[in-house]
Motif scaffolding. Structure first.
Motif, short mmCIF file in Angstrom:
data_model
loop_
_atom_site.label_atom_id
_atom_site.label_comp_id
_atom_site.label_asym_id
_atom_site.label_seq_id
_atom_site.Cartn_x
_atom_site.Cartn_y
_atom_site.Cartn_z
N ARG A 128 -13.24 -36.97 20.11
CA ARG A 128 -12.71 -35.80 19.40
C ARG A 128 -13.34 -34.53 19.95
NH1 ARG A 128 -13.57 -35.36 12.98
NH2 ARG A 128 -15.72 -35.12 13.72
N TRP A 129 -12.49 -33.55 20.27
CA TRP A 129 -12.93 -32.30 20.87
C TRP A 129 -12.24 -31.14 20.17
CZ3 TRP A 129 -16.77 -32.84 24.38
CH2 TRP A 129 -16.98 -34.14 24.84
N ALA A 130 -12.82 -29.94 20.32
CA ALA A 130 -12.29 -28.78 19.62
C ALA A 130 -12.22 -27.58 20.55
CB ALA A 130 -13.15 -28.46 18.40
N LEU A 131 -11.35 -26.66 20.21
CA LEU A 131 -11.26 -25.36 20.86
C LEU A 131 -11.27 -24.30 19.78
CD1 LEU A 131 -10.67 -23.40 23.27
CD2 LEU A 131 -8.23 -23.79 22.80
N PHE A 132 -12.18 -23.33 19.91
CA PHE A 132 -12.14 -22.13 19.08
C PHE A 132 -11.79 -20.98 19.99
CE2 PHE A 132 -14.05 -18.24 17.44
CZ PHE A 132 -13.47 -18.21 16.18
N ALA A 133 -10.80 -20.18 19.60
CA ALA A 133 -10.32 -19.10 20.46
C ALA A 133 -9.98 -17.86 19.65
CB ALA A 133 -9.09 -19.56 21.25
N VAL A 134 -10.10 -16.71 20.29
CA VAL A 134 -9.74 -15.42 19.69
C VAL A 134 -8.64 -14.82 20.55
CG1 VAL A 134 -10.56 -13.14 19.00
CG2 VAL A 134 -12.09 -15.12 18.83
N TRP A 135 -7.62 -14.27 19.89
CA TRP A 135 -6.42 -13.82 20.58
C TRP A 135 -6.09 -12.38 20.21
CZ3 TRP A 135 -4.41 -17.74 23.63
CH2 TRP A 135 -4.84 -19.02 23.31
N ARG A 136 -5.49 -11.69 21.15
CA ARG A 136 -4.98 -10.35 20.85
C ARG A 136 -3.52 -10.46 20.44
NH1 ARG A 136 -7.41 -5.83 21.52
NH2 ARG A 136 -8.95 -6.71 22.93
N GLY A 137 -3.33 -10.98 19.23
CA GLY A 137 -1.99 -11.06 18.68
C GLY A 137 -1.41 -12.46 18.67
N GLU A 138 -0.50 -12.67 17.74
CA GLU A 138 0.16 -13.95 17.56
C GLU A 138 0.95 -14.37 18.80
OE1 GLU A 138 0.39 -15.93 14.81
OE2 GLU A 138 -0.55 -14.72 13.25
#
Length: 234
Positions: free
Chosen positions: A61-71
């Motif tokens: 099991r692995w995860a990604l946390f990400a921040v985006w400039r907009g949907e």
């Protein structure tokens, strides 16, 4: 979120594969996530077997946390990225959630991941997601991991906890917990209402366990998929 085309938002993706060979994706996915038009900040994360930071790893099991400039950036990633395509093709289970930043303090890798985000003037009621992340000083590793079983046990038993998972960038020294709660009151009850947890928080400060830390709260929305067989937000 008032302007979903450009507003800073985040996402968390929890993906389970059928075997431990998925560990190779931690290296192979990095250049794909660096591609133009992707997230403004991201971390690929291994997961623990417990509900909080722990020594035991779950290699499937692995995860990604990400921040985006907009949907739209996130929508394009989920539609077009080879990373998301592999999730659809190879994962035996996955859960994805969009997160509106409510409040945060601290740094991650020397940076503010949510720079430019505008917290709402009136935070919404309802479920809250919490990310706590720390870079643990080598001299404090033993003290930190001695405290983990008690915190993990209290977290599992805490009323209002919907789900939680320990995640990390590096084994042992760079650890985090992503958790979901019924509401902000449940978060406060765990953070400040339990004597055992208050004692750990006090020791973190007085004994300087962390070289760097980040605490962030979000309003989770638009979840899809399952986490251990269910969507914890429904």
């Amino acid at each position: 979120m008032s302007d979903t085309s450009t507003a800073i938002m985040a996402s968390f993706h929890l993906v389970r594969y059928g075997d431990a060979g998925a560990m190779r994706h931690m290296a192979l996915d990095r250049p794909l996530l660096r591609a133009a038009g992707g997230p403004v900040f991201w971390r690929l994360l291994g997961t623990g077997r417990g509900t909080s930071m722990s020594l035991g790893a779950d290699l499937r099991r692995w995860a990604l946390f990400a921040v985006w400039r907009g949907e739209r950036r996130l929508d394009a990633f989920l539609r077009d990225s080879p990373v998301a395509a592999r999730w659809r093709a190879e994962a035996v289970e996955s859960w994805h959630v969009r997160l509106a930043p409510l409040a945060w303090r601290g740094r991650w890798g020397g940076a503010d991941p949510f720079a430019g985000a505008v917290p709402p003037a009136h935070p919404p009621t309802g479920p809250v997601a919490v990310l706590t992340r720390a870079s643990i000083r080598p001299s404090r590793l033993a003290a930190f991991y001695r405290s983990v079983p008690g915190v993990d046990r209290a977290l599992r038993q805490q009323e209002g906890r919907l789900a939680s998972v320990g995640v990390g960038e590096w084994p042992l020294a760079r650890q985090a917990t992503f958790s979901l709660w019924r509401d902000a009151a449940a978060v406060r009850a765990f953070a400040y209402g339990l004597p055992s947890h208050r004692e750990v928080i006090s020791r973190v400060r007085t004994e300087r366990w962390y070289g760097e830390e980040l605490f962030a709260r979000f309003a989770p929305y638009a979840a899809e998929g399952t986490w251990d067989g269910r969507d914890p937000l429904t």
